[in-house]
Scaffold this motif. Sequence first.
Motif, PDB file in Angstrom:
ATOM      1  N   GLU A  68       0.848  -1.190   0.000  1.00  0.00           N
ATOM      2  CA  GLU A  68       0.000   0.000   0.000  1.00  0.00           C
ATOM      3  C   GLU A  68       0.881   1.236   0.000  1.00  0.00           C
ATOM      4  O   GLU A  68       1.903   1.278   0.680  1.00  0.00           O
ATOM      5  N   ILE A  69       0.467   2.231  -0.758  1.00  0.00           N
ATOM      6  CA  ILE A  69       1.227   3.469  -0.849  1.00  0.00           C
ATOM      7  C   ILE A  69       0.840   4.363   0.316  1.00  0.00           C
ATOM      8  O   ILE A  69      -0.337   4.601   0.569  1.00  0.00           O
ATOM      9  N   GLU A  70       1.846   4.849   1.010  1.00  0.00           N
ATOM     10  CA  GLU A  70       1.587   5.760   2.111  1.00  0.00           C
ATOM     11  C   GLU A  70       1.212   7.128   1.546  1.00  0.00           C
ATOM     12  O   GLU A  70       1.745   7.546   0.525  1.00  0.00           O
ATOM     13  N   PRO A  71       0.281   7.836   2.191  1.00  0.00           N
ATOM     14  CA  PRO A  71      -0.150   9.142   1.667  1.00  0.00           C
ATOM     15  C   PRO A  71       0.991  10.136   1.487  1.00  0.00           C
ATOM     16  O   PRO A  71       0.936  10.986   0.609  1.00  0.00           O
ATOM     17  N   GLU A  72       2.033  10.038   2.308  1.00  0.00           N
ATOM     18  CA  GLU A  72       3.140  10.978   2.197  1.00  0.00           C
ATOM     19  C   GLU A  72       3.957  10.746   0.933  1.00  0.00           C
ATOM     20  O   GLU A  72       4.641  11.644   0.449  1.00  0.00           O
ATOM     21  N   LYS A  73       3.904   9.541   0.384  1.00  0.00           N
ATOM     22  CA  LYS A  73       4.726   9.209  -0.781  1.00  0.00           C
ATOM     23  C   LYS A  73       4.043   9.520  -2.109  1.00  0.00           C
ATOM     24  O   LYS A  73       4.649   9.365  -3.153  1.00  0.00           O
TER      25      LYS A  73
END
Length: 77
Positions: free
Chosen positions: A31-36
């Motif tokens: 899952e992609i972290e929102p910060e990335k």
Amino acid sequence: MLFLKSKVEEDLEKIRLANLPNKNLNEKPKEIEPEKIRLEKNDLLAMILAVFSLILPYFAAFVAIMAGVVFLLGYLY
């Protein structure tokens, strides 16, 4: 706009990675972290306008049909 070559190369690398076949289909994708995600300045506005451009024609058609029905009901009675 002349010095956005690194951004273009970064986007092309993302496209290349997205098109590669998944070697382990049983693995859960990361899952992609929102910060990335790294949204740019007007990305949120563009996403909102895209959603409105999809919904607005259906809403306008619904309002027009309802106005026509109300007009006909008032005219016939």
